[in-house]
Write an enzyme that holds these catalytic residues in place. Structure first.
Site, PDB file in Angstrom:
ATOM      1  N   GLY A  31      62.624  34.158  73.752  1.00 25.13           N
ATOM      2  CA  GLY A  31      62.100  35.217  74.610  1.00 25.13           C
ATOM      3  C   GLY A  31      60.621  35.029  74.892  1.00 25.13           C
ATOM      4  N   ASN A  40      59.706  47.514  72.379  1.00 20.51           N
ATOM      5  CA  ASN A  40      60.295  47.023  71.132  1.00 20.51           C
ATOM      6  C   ASN A  40      59.925  47.857  69.911  1.00 20.51           C
ATOM      7  OD1 ASN A  40      57.900  45.469  72.158  1.00 20.51           O
ATOM      8  ND2 ASN A  40      57.741  44.979  69.995  1.00 20.51           N
ATOM      9  N   SER A  62      66.345  37.275  75.101  1.00 16.65           N
ATOM     10  CA  SER A  62      66.333  36.439  73.896  1.00 16.65           C
ATOM     11  C   SER A  62      67.654  36.635  73.166  1.00 16.65           C
ATOM     12  CB  SER A  62      65.168  36.862  73.006  1.00 16.65           C
ATOM     13  OG  SER A  62      65.245  36.178  71.784  1.00 16.65           O
ATOM     14  N   ALA A  63      68.362  35.520  72.874  1.00 24.13           N
ATOM     15  CA  ALA A  63      69.723  35.617  72.329  1.00 24.13           C
ATOM     16  C   ALA A  63      69.791  36.336  70.986  1.00 24.13           C
ATOM     17  CB  ALA A  63      70.322  34.219  72.193  1.00 24.13           C
ATOM     18  N   HIS A  64      68.763  36.151  70.139  1.00 24.07           N
ATOM     19  CA  HIS A  64      68.914  36.685  68.770  1.00 24.07           C
ATOM     20  C   HIS A  64      68.794  38.199  68.703  1.00 24.07           C
ATOM     21  CE1 HIS A  64      64.646  37.442  67.323  1.00 24.07           C
ATOM     22  NE2 HIS A  64      64.361  36.654  68.335  1.00 24.07           N
ATOM     23  N   THR A 112      65.677  18.711  76.442  1.00 26.81           N
ATOM     24  CA  THR A 112      67.125  18.587  76.218  1.00 26.81           C
ATOM     25  C   THR A 112      67.728  19.954  75.913  1.00 26.81           C
ATOM     26  OG1 THR A 112      66.818  16.343  75.403  1.00 26.81           O
ATOM     27  CG2 THR A 112      68.866  17.463  74.766  1.00 26.81           C
ATOM     28  N   CYS A 157      55.826  40.349  63.154  1.00 30.12           N
ATOM     29  CA  CYS A 157      54.958  39.273  63.631  1.00 30.12           C
ATOM     30  C   CYS A 157      54.858  38.249  62.519  1.00 30.12           C
ATOM     31  CB  CYS A 157      53.597  39.791  64.053  1.00 30.12           C
ATOM     32  SG  CYS A 157      52.632  40.420  62.701  1.00 30.12           S
TER      33      CYS A 157
HETATM   34  N1  PLP Z   1      59.714  40.535  73.933  1.00 27.11           N
HETATM   35  C1  PLP Z   1      60.143  41.553  73.181  1.00 27.11           C
HETATM   36  C2  PLP Z   1      60.151  42.928  73.772  1.00 27.11           C
HETATM   37  C3  PLP Z   1      60.561  41.352  71.870  1.00 27.11           C
HETATM   38  O1  PLP Z   1      60.971  42.387  71.123  1.00 27.11           O
HETATM   39  C4  PLP Z   1      60.543  40.032  71.349  1.00 27.11           C
HETATM   40  C5  PLP Z   1      60.921  39.779  69.935  1.00 27.11           C
HETATM   41  O2  PLP Z   1      60.584  40.550  69.046  1.00 27.11           O
HETATM   42  C6  PLP Z   1      60.112  38.990  72.178  1.00 27.11           C
HETATM   43  C7  PLP Z   1      59.709  39.274  73.454  1.00 27.11           C
HETATM   44  C8  PLP Z   1      60.074  37.582  71.689  1.00 27.11           C
HETATM   45  O3  PLP Z   1      61.364  37.013  71.637  1.00 27.11           O
HETATM   46  P1  PLP Z   1      61.611  35.723  70.708  1.00 27.11           P
HETATM   47  O4  PLP Z   1      61.670  36.219  69.305  1.00 27.11           O
HETATM   48  O5  PLP Z   1      62.925  35.162  71.162  1.00 27.11           O
HETATM   49  O6  PLP Z   1      60.504  34.774  70.965  1.00 27.11           O
END
Ligand code: PLP
Length: 384
Positions: free
Chosen positions: A72, A143, A193-195, A231, A319
């Site tokens: 992400g 978030n 973001s997949a996770h 890749t 973080c």
């Molecule tokens: N943007 C938001 C709103 C998020 O909550 C997060 C992850 O906490 C990210 C971006 C970053 O995603 P990634 O962990 O895949 O780098």
């Protein structure tokens, strides 16, 4: 070891079993590089193409508008940096995830305020827009506090005041809760973001509206039609698509189920403890988010006691340093510093159960009561 009571799904959510199963063959018998020309490579390429079709259908975009990325954060960086390749200014809200905020700040962009609930201030946004603006980034869902932004209003404003600008949304926290097909027509670029929705870590998506001018962030072998070299993470991409389709199919049911559990969690806390601030009204936020601030309690101490009792939550966003700093989101919302120091983010997800919630309420009520009693004792000692 018993499973912990996990209320940190906004940090990451367990992978869906089907997503794990979908990715496994690409670690051994289907291991090939999809950029090659032999039959094994063609097999891997077919898997990426099929995943792209599935993702496009779940997002309501064309397959050619789906760019697979490394996470992400990369999607966010690619959107902002790529849009500024020919100059111009970036604009974002002060409550964005650092994956957007730090990039905009680094590139001397403009920050727009948010209101007391974390929603973008539309007057402030209007004032920040102009012909020099090349990219505007407003997150779909915050978030930390779970607030949903009105992207239709944002889109109208940006099209009117900065018609040459690209509009990006960080929808990383939206996928489990909002129909992404309703968001993609409003924006030019969207990050996922997949996770965060049951796929693996280290794979993401950036949708790029057909015709949008975006320079690549990562150059090299020209994969993803020159938009993101490197890749392909075939296993990750296949699992991302599987997880997204399941999330999309389950979304309505999960919103209802988890919304009821979130209410049970917050009501359980507020009915047993005084001095609790529900940071954002529930009707303004996603169903899986519970964010509260406790008076007379420090988040760090609270998280320590919760961790001891195997309840996983967080204070602000996760973080790398794990450092406890005052949340920039709560600061931007104007939350009083005393409340902010007792902030707790609890986020629900597909594995959350009623038993988790009931246990979390019991542990949390005990922990807050213990910390408040200790504080009263310290004050008493201090006054003698
Ligand atoms: N943007 C938001 C709103 C998020 O909550 C997060 C992850 O906490 C990210 C971006 C970053 O995603 P990634 O962990 O895949 O780098």
């Amino acid at each position: 070891m018993p499973a912990p009571t996990y209320l940190d799904h906004a940090a990451t959510t367990p992978m869906r079993a089907q997503a794990i199963a979908a990715m496994l063959p690409f670690f051994d018998e289907r291991f090939a590089n999809p950029s090659g020309s032999h039959r094994f490579a063609r097999d891997a390429r077919r898997a990426v193409d099929e995943a792209r079709d599935r993702v496009a259908a779940a997002l309501g975009v064309l397959p050619g508008e789906v760019v697979f990325t490394g996470c992400g954060t990369e999607s966010d960086n690619a959107a902002i940096v790529g849009a500024l390749a020919n100059g111009g200014t970036a604009v974002c809200t002060a409550a964005e995830h650092h994956a957007v905020l730090h990039v905009v700040e680094h590139l001397d962009g403009r920050l727009v305020g948010v209101d007391g609930w974390g929603r973008v201030d539309l007057d402030d946004l209007a004032a920040a827009l102009g012909p020099d603006v090349a990219i505007v980034s407003v997150m779909a869902v915050n978030n930390e506090v779970g607030t949903i932004n009105d992207l239709a209003a944002v889109s109208r404003l940006v099209r009117e005041r900065a018609p040459l600008a690209l509009l990006h949304t960080d929808a990383v926290q939206a996928a489990c809760w909002l129909d992404l097909r309703a968001i993609t027509p409003l924006v030019d670029l969207m990050s996922l973001s997949a996770h965060k929705f049951g796929g693996p870590k280290g794979v993401g998506v950036l949708t790029v509206r057909d015709g949008a001018r975006l320079a690549p962030l990562i150059m090299g072998g020209g994969q993803e039609r020159e938009r993101r070299s490197g890749t392909h993470n075939v296993a990750g991409i296949v699992a991302l698509a599987e997880a997204l389709c399941i999330t999309d199919a389950d979304r309505d049911r999960e919103n209802e189920r988890l919304g009821a559990l979130r209410d049970r969690l917050v009501d359980g806390i507020t009915s047993q403890l005084d001095g609790v601030l529900e940071t954002v009204p529930r009707e303004l936020k996603i169903a899986g988010s519970a964010h509260v601030c406790f008076s007379g309690v420090e988040s760090e101490a609270l998280l320590y006691l919760l961790d001891e009792a195997e309840v996983c939550a967080s204070a602000a966003s996760s973080c790398a340093s794990g450092a406890m700093e005052q949340s920039h989101v709560l600061t931007a919302m104007g939350v009083d510093a005393e409340w902010a120091q007792g902030a707790l983010r609890m986020s629900l997800g597909h594995t959350s159960s009623r038993a988790d919630i009931d246990r979390a309420v019991d542990v949390l009520v005990d922990a807050v009561t213990t910390l408040r009693r200790a504080q009263v004792r310290r004050r008493g000692v201090g006054s003698t």
